[in-house]
Write a protein that holds these residues in place. Structure first.
Motif, PDB file in Angstrom:
ATOM      1  N   ASN A  90      41.936   7.480  32.604  1.00 30.76           N
ATOM      2  CA  ASN A  90      43.201   8.196  32.611  1.00 30.76           C
ATOM      3  C   ASN A  90      42.941   9.583  33.203  1.00 30.76           C
ATOM      4  O   ASN A  90      41.915  10.202  32.914  1.00 30.76           O
ATOM      5  N   SER A  91      43.876  10.051  34.002  1.00 31.67           N
ATOM      6  CA  SER A  91      43.661  11.309  34.719  1.00 31.67           C
ATOM      7  C   SER A  91      43.634  12.522  33.786  1.00 31.67           C
ATOM      8  O   SER A  91      43.235  13.612  34.207  1.00 31.67           O
ATOM      9  N   HIS A  92      44.038  12.357  32.522  1.00 28.73           N
ATOM     10  CA  HIS A  92      44.051  13.480  31.582  1.00 28.73           C
ATOM     11  C   HIS A  92      42.895  13.411  30.591  1.00 28.73           C
ATOM     12  O   HIS A  92      42.934  14.096  29.554  1.00 28.73           O
ATOM     13  N   LEU A  93      41.876  12.637  30.904  1.00 27.99           N
ATOM     14  CA  LEU A  93      40.724  12.534  30.015  1.00 27.99           C
ATOM     15  C   LEU A  93      40.060  13.895  29.816  1.00 27.99           C
ATOM     16  O   LEU A  93      39.631  14.237  28.708  1.00 27.99           O
ATOM     17  N   ARG A  94      39.960  14.674  30.883  1.00 35.34           N
ATOM     18  CA  ARG A  94      39.293  15.971  30.786  1.00 35.34           C
ATOM     19  C   ARG A  94      39.942  16.853  29.727  1.00 35.34           C
ATOM     20  O   ARG A  94      39.263  17.452  28.884  1.00 35.34           O
ATOM     21  N   GLU A  95      41.282  16.944  29.739  1.00 38.10           N
ATOM     22  CA  GLU A  95      41.971  17.782  28.770  1.00 38.10           C
ATOM     23  C   GLU A  95      41.749  17.278  27.348  1.00 38.10           C
ATOM     24  O   GLU A  95      41.602  18.080  26.412  1.00 38.10           O
ATOM     25  N   ALA A  96      41.717  15.946  27.179  1.00 39.41           N
ATOM     26  CA  ALA A  96      41.493  15.392  25.847  1.00 39.41           C
ATOM     27  C   ALA A  96      40.094  15.729  25.342  1.00 39.41           C
ATOM     28  O   ALA A  96      39.907  16.072  24.164  1.00 39.41           O
TER      29      ALA A  96
ATOM     30  N   GLN B  33      45.722   3.998  33.251  1.00 42.54           N
ATOM     31  CA  GLN B  33      46.226   4.844  34.321  1.00 42.54           C
ATOM     32  C   GLN B  33      47.743   4.721  34.418  1.00 42.54           C
ATOM     33  O   GLN B  33      48.324   3.685  34.129  1.00 42.54           O
ATOM     34  N   GLY B  34      48.372   5.794  34.849  1.00 49.28           N
ATOM     35  CA  GLY B  34      49.814   5.748  35.092  1.00 49.28           C
ATOM     36  C   GLY B  34      50.670   5.846  33.856  1.00 49.28           C
ATOM     37  O   GLY B  34      51.879   5.619  33.929  1.00 49.28           O
ATOM     38  N   ILE B  35      50.099   6.193  32.708  1.00 53.24           N
ATOM     39  CA  ILE B  35      50.883   6.362  31.486  1.00 53.24           C
ATOM     40  C   ILE B  35      51.352   7.808  31.412  1.00 53.24           C
ATOM     41  O   ILE B  35      50.551   8.737  31.444  1.00 53.24           O
ATOM     42  N   GLU B  36      52.648   7.993  31.307  1.00 58.63           N
ATOM     43  CA  GLU B  36      53.219   9.330  31.274  1.00 58.63           C
ATOM     44  C   GLU B  36      54.186   9.443  30.105  1.00 58.63           C
ATOM     45  O   GLU B  36      54.789   8.446  29.669  1.00 58.63           O
ATOM     46  N   PRO B  37      54.361  10.656  29.558  1.00 55.83           N
ATOM     47  CA  PRO B  37      55.300  10.844  28.447  1.00 55.83           C
ATOM     48  C   PRO B  37      56.726  10.489  28.848  1.00 55.83           C
ATOM     49  O   PRO B  37      57.173  10.836  29.936  1.00 55.83           O
ATOM     50  N   LYS B  38      57.419   9.782  27.956  1.00 56.77           N
ATOM     51  CA  LYS B  38      58.818   9.455  28.216  1.00 56.77           C
ATOM     52  C   LYS B  38      59.760  10.564  27.757  1.00 56.77           C
ATOM     53  O   LYS B  38      60.901  10.630  28.164  1.00 56.77           O
ATOM     54  N   ASP B  39      59.280  11.431  26.862  1.00 55.32           N
ATOM     55  CA  ASP B  39      60.054  12.591  26.445  1.00 55.32           C
ATOM     56  C   ASP B  39      59.082  13.704  26.078  1.00 55.32           C
ATOM     57  O   ASP B  39      57.900  13.454  25.801  1.00 55.32           O
ATOM     58  N   PRO B  40      59.561  14.968  26.054  1.00 55.00           N
ATOM     59  CA  PRO B  40      58.658  16.104  25.821  1.00 55.00           C
ATOM     60  C   PRO B  40      57.940  16.077  24.477  1.00 55.00           C
ATOM     61  O   PRO B  40      56.921  16.749  24.307  1.00 55.00           O
ATOM     62  N   SER B  41      58.468  15.324  23.502  1.00 55.55           N
ATOM     63  CA  SER B  41      57.845  15.312  22.177  1.00 55.55           C
ATOM     64  C   SER B  41      56.545  14.514  22.147  1.00 55.55           C
ATOM     65  O   SER B  41      55.790  14.606  21.173  1.00 55.55           O
ATOM     66  N   GLN B  42      56.277  13.735  23.178  1.00 53.01           N
ATOM     67  CA  GLN B  42      55.078  12.906  23.197  1.00 53.01           C
ATOM     68  C   GLN B  42      53.980  13.609  23.996  1.00 53.01           C
ATOM     69  O   GLN B  42      54.165  13.932  25.163  1.00 53.01           O
ATOM     70  N   ASP B  43      52.857  13.836  23.354  1.00 58.46           N
ATOM     71  CA  ASP B  43      51.750  14.577  23.922  1.00 58.46           C
ATOM     72  C   ASP B  43      50.669  13.590  24.364  1.00 58.46           C
ATOM     73  O   ASP B  43      49.981  12.995  23.526  1.00 58.46           O
ATOM     74  N   LEU B  44      50.515  13.407  25.671  1.00 59.19           N
ATOM     75  CA  LEU B  44      49.547  12.443  26.185  1.00 59.19           C
ATOM     76  C   LEU B  44      48.121  12.878  25.867  1.00 59.19           C
ATOM     77  O   LEU B  44      47.278  12.057  25.502  1.00 59.19           O
ATOM     78  N   VAL B  45      47.829  14.173  25.986  1.00 62.08           N
ATOM     79  CA  VAL B  45      46.467  14.654  25.711  1.00 62.08           C
ATOM     80  C   VAL B  45      46.113  14.390  24.253  1.00 62.08           C
ATOM     81  O   VAL B  45      44.999  13.949  23.937  1.00 62.08           O
ATOM     82  N   ARG B  46      47.036  14.637  23.338  1.00 62.22           N
ATOM     83  CA  ARG B  46      46.788  14.375  21.926  1.00 62.22           C
ATOM     84  C   ARG B  46      46.566  12.888  21.672  1.00 62.22           C
ATOM     85  O   ARG B  46      45.674  12.500  20.905  1.00 62.22           O
ATOM     86  N   ALA B  47      47.365  12.043  22.345  1.00 64.12           N
ATOM     87  CA  ALA B  47      47.209  10.596  22.166  1.00 64.12           C
ATOM     88  C   ALA B  47      45.845  10.118  22.666  1.00 64.12           C
ATOM     89  O   ALA B  47      45.193   9.284  22.028  1.00 64.12           O
ATOM     90  N   LEU B  48      45.400  10.656  23.806  1.00 64.83           N
ATOM     91  CA  LEU B  48      44.092  10.268  24.327  1.00 64.83           C
ATOM     92  C   LEU B  48      42.980  10.759  23.412  1.00 64.83           C
ATOM     93  O   LEU B  48      41.982  10.049  23.191  1.00 64.83           O
TER      94      LEU B  48
ATOM     95  N   ALA C 125      54.189   4.201  26.242  1.00 63.26           N
ATOM     96  CA  ALA C 125      54.257   5.652  26.117  1.00 63.26           C
ATOM     97  C   ALA C 125      52.953   6.171  25.508  1.00 63.26           C
ATOM     98  O   ALA C 125      52.163   5.391  24.970  1.00 63.26           O
ATOM     99  N   PRO C 126      52.695   7.474  25.595  1.00 64.29           N
ATOM    100  CA  PRO C 126      51.478   8.004  24.971  1.00 64.29           C
ATOM    101  C   PRO C 126      51.321   7.604  23.510  1.00 64.29           C
ATOM    102  O   PRO C 126      50.223   7.233  23.072  1.00 64.29           O
ATOM    103  N   ASP C 127      52.393   7.673  22.739  1.00 62.06           N
ATOM    104  CA  ASP C 127      52.284   7.327  21.322  1.00 62.06           C
ATOM    105  C   ASP C 127      51.986   5.852  21.104  1.00 62.06           C
ATOM    106  O   ASP C 127      51.527   5.466  20.020  1.00 62.06           O
ATOM    107  N   SER C 128      52.242   5.018  22.114  1.00 59.33           N
ATOM    108  CA  SER C 128      51.915   3.594  21.987  1.00 59.33           C
ATOM    109  C   SER C 128      50.422   3.394  21.788  1.00 59.33           C
ATOM    110  O   SER C 128      49.991   2.445  21.111  1.00 59.33           O
ATOM    111  N   LEU C 129      49.612   4.279  22.386  1.00 59.23           N
ATOM    112  CA  LEU C 129      48.168   4.139  22.291  1.00 59.23           C
ATOM    113  C   LEU C 129      47.674   4.288  20.859  1.00 59.23           C
ATOM    114  O   LEU C 129      46.644   3.723  20.484  1.00 59.23           O
ATOM    115  N   LEU C 130      48.395   5.062  20.042  1.00 60.83           N
ATOM    116  CA  LEU C 130      48.004   5.224  18.650  1.00 60.83           C
ATOM    117  C   LEU C 130      48.083   3.901  17.903  1.00 60.83           C
ATOM    118  O   LEU C 130      47.244   3.596  17.043  1.00 60.83           O
TER     119      LEU C 130
END
Length: 554
Positions: A235-241, A205-220, A178-183
């Protein structure tokens, strides 16, 4: 080519002795080398170590044998037991994921503690707890592949706390990450310390939030700020991070308990740079992908050390390339994705500013509007080792390059200038040019300039190894005739040649085959002037001369 000494492409070489020996071992693995162990010991005993027939084999040869067995589908559980040896430093099991189980990972942990590289891509049978035990026992790893495995937060925490030498990590498409796993990969809560100090490549690649409380952009963003040596994050959301870090609007990004906030990480990084005399917050990324044109200024500001970039251009206002120079950029790919299209001439400011430092350049989706834009661009990039481009013909009604009004082929111009490219290309090894015929024919003036440009390029690229001229809408016979007649070593290092859907005649092909080079691949798919009898004649020549040459045609 009257008077030329005919020397064909290289003949089939004798395989190295090591390759022949490994091939023999692989073919007889089950019937000879593992027969006794498989029949008498495999399921009866559990050995911590096995003194088998491969203990004296060098580690690199053991890895080659494992790869050969995996690719040929000859690798068995018994063979794997005998090949997991203490002197292995690199082990890839991606070719046999079905054999890798909890028991195999236990053997790896016990026997292969000298591993610096381990690839378990697709080994989804290994449970999470076994992966944790494995990584805790392999502290020397510098490269680790866990893509498509059962890796989760606990596994990434083990990587972060135990694999201090890790430089490359792949956790792409792990369903339990999950996104928080990266922390947990970047920060050790038990020690309140940052992890992975030398990690340079993270594929996520392919890492997506498992629930709305996990913010992938914040984790990246956390990972980008916490890993001091990170050069590439996939990761496809690098730009937002990056935009989040650039604006430093962290107030709405709630941190997890036990982890430093983004504000704190940003202050740490700014403080480290201020100690070196630079207070501006930047990141050490050296490779960025999927950079959309409006965000180029952000990427340039945040990542000044980028050496490799892939940029996509849309239908929006054009970029002022002169203000976006990356001083260390050596590899650039630009893709024109909009419906409006861009003329190739739009890239000339980029070439004038960055061309001398580029080693690789790819330009796709542009229109060949200005007939001199192609040669002008190449004149600015004389240090290229690789060039690739796919262009469309200019819009509007034009006279085809090789036709006259009555439909008969036009005579090729005889007054080509071979100095359109002013300087040689001493480093160019790979060149590919394709033209999109669906957009219409190429005007005759464009064709004349492009002929001369290709002849000049090929004549002055002595190290060229791969050449692709695809769907070229005029005859290439004259181009190759001028290249072969020019003094020097043109095409003498050619290994692969693709002329798919281009106009080239059989006599020209025989002249190319007569060169003294190592040509091993020739692609003639869709060539309108090459017929079955021409193809059969080429095959007869290959068989007669025992040439190491593969020819594709249909």
């Amino acid at each position: 080519m009257a008077g030329a000494i005919i020397q064909m492409p290289k003949k089939k070489a004798v395989a190295p002795l090591s390759s022949l020996c490994l091939g023999s071992v692989a073919r007889h693995m089950q019937s000879v080398w593992v027969k006794d162990y498989s029949e008498n010991y495999l399921d009866e005993y559990q050995f911590r170590y096995v003194m088998g027939p491969f203990n004296e084999l060098a580690g690199c040869l053991v890895q080659d044998l494992l790869q050969l067995l995996g690719e040929s589908r000859r690798l068995t559980r018994a063979a794997l037991h005998l090949l997991l040896l203490p002197h292995l430093t690199a082990l890839s099991l991606r070719s046999c994921p079905g054999l890798v189980s909890n028991a195999i990972t236990q053997l790896i942990t016990v026997r292969c503690q000298n591993l610096s590289s381990l690839d378990l891509k697709g080994c989804s049978r290994v449970p999470t707890a076994a992966l944790v035990d494995l990584l805790e026992g392999l502290p020397r790893l510098s490269k680790l592949g866990l893509a498509e495995t059962q890796a989760n937060t606990q596994v990434l925490a083990a990587v972060g706390s135990c694999c201090r030498r890790l430089r490359e990590l792949d956790v792409s498409h792990c369903q339990k990450v999950a996104p928080d796993s990266l922390l947990h990969l970047a920060y050790d809560q038990s020690k309140s310390a940052l992890c992975c100090p030398v990690l340079r490549v993270l594929l996520a690649q392919g890492i997506e939030p498992k629930d709305p409380s996990q913010d992938l952009v914040r984790a990246l963003a956390f990972v980008l700020l916490a890993l001091p040596s990170l050069e590439f994050l996939a990761n496809s959301h690098l730009r937002e991070a990056l935009c989040l870090i650039h604006t430093q609007q962290f107030s709405g990004a709630q941190g997890l308990p036990g982890f430093p906030s983004l504000e704190e990480l940003a202050r740490r990084r700014q403080g480290a740079r201020a100690a070196g005399g630079d207070s501006w917050l930047t990141l050490p990324l050296r490779r960025v992908e999927e950079v959309e044109e409006p965000f180029l200024p952000t990427f340039c500001s945040m990542c000044p050390e980028v050496a490799e970039a892939a940029v996509s251009l849309s239908d929006g206002p054009g970029t002022s390339w002169g203000r976006l120079a990356w001083s260390r950029l050596t590899q650039l790919a630009v893709y024109c994705t909009g419906h409006r299209g861009r003329g190739l001439a739009e890239m000339l400011p980029m070439a004038q500013g960055l061309g001398a430092q580029l080693q690789s350049l790819s330009l796709h989706g542009f229109s060949y509007d200005d007939e001199f834009s192609f040669c002008t661009l190449l004149n600015c990039c004389r240090n290229l080792a690789a060039f690739s481009s796919h262009l469309s013909a200019p819009a509007g009604p034009v006279r085809p390059a090789d036709a006259v009004p009555n439909g008969e082929p036009a005579a090729e111009p005889q007054d080509w200038e071979l100095d359109l490219l002013r300087l040689p290309f001493p480093k160019l090894r790979h060149f590919s040019l394709g033209l999109d015929s669906s957009c219409g024919p190429l005007p005759s003036q464009h064709a004349t300039v492009l002929r001369a440009s290709l002849a000049s390029l090929l004549s002055h690229s002595p190290r060229l190894e791969t050449l692709a001229l695809l769907s070229i809408p005029f005859s290439l016979d004259g181009v190759f005739q001028k290249v072969l007649a020019a003094p020097g070593a043109a095409l003498r290092n050619l290994r692969e040649l693709s002329l798919a859907e281009s106009q080239v005649s059989s006599p020209t092909l025989h002249c190319l085959l007569a060169l003294d080079n190592g040509l091993s691949s020739l692609n003639l798919a869709g060539c309108p002037a090459i017929h079955r009898q021409d193809y059969d004649q080429l095959l007869r020549t290959v068989r007669k001369e025992r040439l190491e040459l593969d020819i594709a045609w249909w």
